[in-house]
Design a protein around this motif. Sequence first.
Motif, short mmCIF file in Angstrom:
data_model
loop_
_atom_site.label_atom_id
_atom_site.label_comp_id
_atom_site.label_asym_id
_atom_site.label_seq_id
_atom_site.Cartn_x
_atom_site.Cartn_y
_atom_site.Cartn_z
N ARG A 139 0.83 -1.21 0.00
CA ARG A 139 0.00 0.00 0.00
C ARG A 139 0.86 1.25 0.00
O ARG A 139 0.54 2.24 -0.67
CB ARG A 139 -0.94 -0.01 1.21
N ALA A 140 1.97 1.24 0.75
CA ALA A 140 2.85 2.40 0.78
C ALA A 140 3.48 2.65 -0.60
O ALA A 140 3.59 3.80 -1.04
CB ALA A 140 3.95 2.20 1.83
N ALA A 194 2.17 1.77 -3.46
CA ALA A 194 1.10 2.24 -4.35
C ALA A 194 0.84 3.73 -4.13
O ALA A 194 0.64 4.48 -5.09
CB ALA A 194 -0.18 1.43 -4.11
N ARG A 195 0.83 4.16 -2.85
CA ARG A 195 0.62 5.58 -2.59
C ARG A 195 1.78 6.41 -3.13
O ARG A 195 1.59 7.52 -3.64
CB ARG A 195 0.47 5.81 -1.07
N ARG A 234 3.56 5.74 -5.74
CA ARG A 234 3.41 5.85 -7.19
C ARG A 234 2.34 6.85 -7.58
O ARG A 234 2.37 7.42 -8.68
CB ARG A 234 3.09 4.47 -7.77
N LEU A 235 1.37 7.10 -6.72
CA LEU A 235 0.29 8.03 -7.03
C LEU A 235 0.68 9.49 -6.77
O LEU A 235 -0.04 10.39 -7.23
CB LEU A 235 -0.95 7.69 -6.21
N VAL A 236 1.76 9.72 -6.03
CA VAL A 236 2.14 11.09 -5.70
C VAL A 236 2.35 11.97 -6.93
O VAL A 236 1.83 13.09 -7.00
CB VAL A 236 3.40 11.09 -4.80
N TRP A 282 -1.01 13.05 -8.29
CA TRP A 282 -1.67 14.05 -7.45
C TRP A 282 -1.06 15.43 -7.68
O TRP A 282 -1.76 16.45 -7.67
CB TRP A 282 -1.57 13.68 -5.98
#
Length: 310
Positions: free
Chosen positions: A21-22, A24-25, A27-29, A32
């Motif tokens: 999960r960390a 994945a987050r 990679r989304l930065v 955003w």
Amino acid sequence: MTEAATQPTRAGSRPPQTARRARARARLVPYWLLLPGMLWLIVFFALPMVYQASTSVQTGSLEDGFKVTWHVAAYWDALSAYWPQFLRSVLYAAAATALCLLFGYPLAYVIAFRAGRWRHIALVLVIAPFFTSFLIRTLAWKTILADGGPVVGALGSLHVLDVSGWLGLTEGHRVLATPLAVVCGLTYNFLPFMILPLYATLERVDVRLHEAARDLYAAPFTVFRRVTFPLSLPGVVSGTLLTFIPASGDYVNADLLGSTDTRMIGNVIQAQFLRTLDYPTAAALSFLLMAAILIVVTLYIRKAGTEEIV
């Protein structure tokens, strides 16, 4: 249960699911961070483009309203009626871009390699015109090019106006309301857009390359032709694009310094939107102008043979 499953988690380590999960987050930065810019482009660029596209295929009038009827023949009608203004816009923009390159390259070269401690002051002087309104700067050229002004008098005494008149750039001993006046206004207003990219590229050129070329007994012109200019091509490409694109759609210079015989396509679009109120024709002309600029820019970049644009 397997032995790995029964072993306790090491102190300070994360369970595999938490680590996934960390990651994945993380990679989304970037997405955003891109979100505000993407929203800005969608609201203020993509949506108006879609609205303009729908307007270009509408029929009707301001009294009865406009409806989308997919009247694509409006593009051909607009091009057939206003192709001289299209051609004139490309020619004026190309002439102004060539003059900006001719005047801007030596200035950018001097600032990058010869200005020394005066470099920052010279850069401030280059961008100083931006502190004044575009409209005021263009109106000032009406005074500079006035019929009884010193500039026209000097050009007349040097017989420059005779040559420009023979080329169709001026009319007699008058500069205002002629193609020469429009090109002069475009050149002045967009000259900083040429100088700044050129300076940014030239400033990164290693002066030791010049010294090495001179150590090999290369003449100054050879050093410029074989070393400096090839390394500055990204700035040349960027400067010409930043000059040509806005100059081809400009209408202020042609309106204030030109006449009905020097109208550019920007003047036609402005008149169709605000005076004639023929929105479909104005929208079609806008898309035709964008398509023409896109084709010219694409061909130019492919011909220039460089992908490094400052």
